[in-house]
Design a protein around this motif. Structure first.
Motif, short mmCIF file in Angstrom:
data_model
loop_
_atom_site.label_atom_id
_atom_site.label_comp_id
_atom_site.label_asym_id
_atom_site.label_seq_id
_atom_site.Cartn_x
_atom_site.Cartn_y
_atom_site.Cartn_z
N UNK A 76 0.95 -1.66 -0.48
CA UNK A 76 0.05 -0.27 -0.30
C UNK A 76 0.90 1.91 -0.06
N UNK A 77 0.15 2.82 -0.30
CA UNK A 77 0.67 3.73 -0.46
C UNK A 77 0.54 4.75 -1.29
N UNK A 78 0.89 5.88 -1.05
CA UNK A 78 0.30 6.44 -2.30
C UNK A 78 0.29 6.97 -3.25
N UNK A 108 9.77 0.72 -3.00
CA UNK A 108 8.01 0.05 -3.58
C UNK A 108 8.75 -1.05 -4.74
N UNK A 109 9.55 -0.05 -5.95
CA UNK A 109 9.72 -1.12 -6.88
C UNK A 109 10.64 -2.54 -6.20
N UNK A 110 11.71 -2.24 -5.67
CA UNK A 110 12.48 -3.24 -5.18
C UNK A 110 11.97 -4.07 -4.52
N UNK A 117 3.94 5.23 2.48
CA UNK A 117 4.50 6.73 2.94
C UNK A 117 2.88 6.58 2.27
N UNK A 118 1.90 7.01 2.50
CA UNK A 118 0.89 7.33 1.70
C UNK A 118 -0.65 8.13 2.31
N UNK A 121 11.07 5.25 8.39
CA UNK A 121 10.57 5.44 9.60
C UNK A 121 10.49 6.58 10.25
N UNK A 122 11.06 7.48 9.35
CA UNK A 122 10.47 9.21 9.44
C UNK A 122 9.54 10.17 9.05
N UNK A 123 8.37 8.51 7.78
CA UNK A 123 7.51 9.44 7.31
C UNK A 123 6.66 8.84 8.63
#
Length: 269
Positions: A96-98, A111-113, A192-193, A223-225
């Motif tokens: 999942x993500x934006x 995400x691709x990796x 992140x999303x 983790x920063x997000x």
């Protein structure tokens, strides 16, 4: 008080059905049971036409297309189509993500990796089928030779399936789509999303917390997000007493594809 006008008004005779045996009294037609499937109707609820009559009438408005009973059938059809499409998928992980993540964003490459590494482990990769992080996950899985799945959703703005989806299913209803995500996934990787990503993350978290699903890794990447949200849950929410102290242990936070794969391998073992 009655009036002369009332006296002249004809009084309708009650609709009675004949007695059907010795000692039986005639019954007012309005009080008779009218059965429509499992539903029992009396009085003003009795229809003037049978269901078959309405079915066979060719004319009339199409308002029934938007009535709740018809919606129930459409919802049922979405579950049937989704379950049928993914029934033989095998083990899968959802990413999942934006949808707004640009291809130049580091999280797109991440995400691709992750999608490619999951495919190499033998997992199908399921996303929402749209652009951004979803596209990245599908692309990674497809280019690694894995099965790339997209579960799309009808939205006011056009998204469409990204070009890297091999198996796509479009949904009208978010809840039907989320059920299919959970049913056919062995874990969630959450990039992140925005609100849609939060919805999917907290849905999974609630199901794990309430033991509706078990042994289900929920992995937050970057983790920063996520730090601000998790700090708020860890302090304000936990201090208020609305979650248990160990509930945050249901989430694992990582920063790299290697860490994601380590968590998935451990869960599978």
């Amino acid at each position: 008080m009655s009036t002369a006008h009332d006296a002249e008004r004809p009084v309708p005779a009650p609709r009675l059905r004949p007695a059907e045996g010795p000692g039986l009294h005639a019954v007012d037609e309005e009080e008779r049971d009218y059965r429509r499937g499992p539903v029992r109707l009396r009085g003003s609820q009795r229809p003037t036409r049978t269901t078959d009559q309405r079915l066979l009438e060719s004319d009339g408005p199409a308002d029934w297309l938007h009535a709740d009973p018809w919606r129930v059938l459409r919802i049922q059809a979405e579950f049937v189509e989704g379950f049928g499409a993914l029934a033989e998928l095998g083990p899968a992980i959802s990413i999942f993500g934006s949808a707004r993540t640009a291809r130049e964003d580091p999280n797109y490459a991440r995400a691709e990796e992750i999608g490619g590494r999951l495919a190499e482990l033998g997992f199908a990769v399921i996303t929402g089928g749209g652009p951004g992080i979803m596209e990245a996950g599908n692309k990674g899985a497809k280019e690694a030779g894995g099965v790339s799945v997209g579960l799309g959703i009808e939205l006011p703005f056009e998204q469409g399936m990204n070009e890297w989806v091999d198996l796509g299913v479009d949904f009208r209803y978010f809840f039907a789509r989320k059920t299919v995500f959970v049913k056919y996934s062995s874990g969630f990787v959450v990039m992140p999303g925005g609100f849609g990503t939060f919805d999917e993350m907290f849905e999974a978290l609630c199901l794990i917390q309430t033991h509706k699903i078990t042994k289900f890794p929920l992995i937050l990447v970057d983790s920063g997000y996520w730090r601000g949200l998790l700090d708020w849950i860890r302090t304000t929410v936990a201090d208020y007493g609305t979650i248990s102290p160990g509930d945050l242990d249901l989430i694992q936070v990582v920063d790299t594809a290697d860490e994601v794969i380590d968590v998935i391998r451990a869960a599978r073992a």
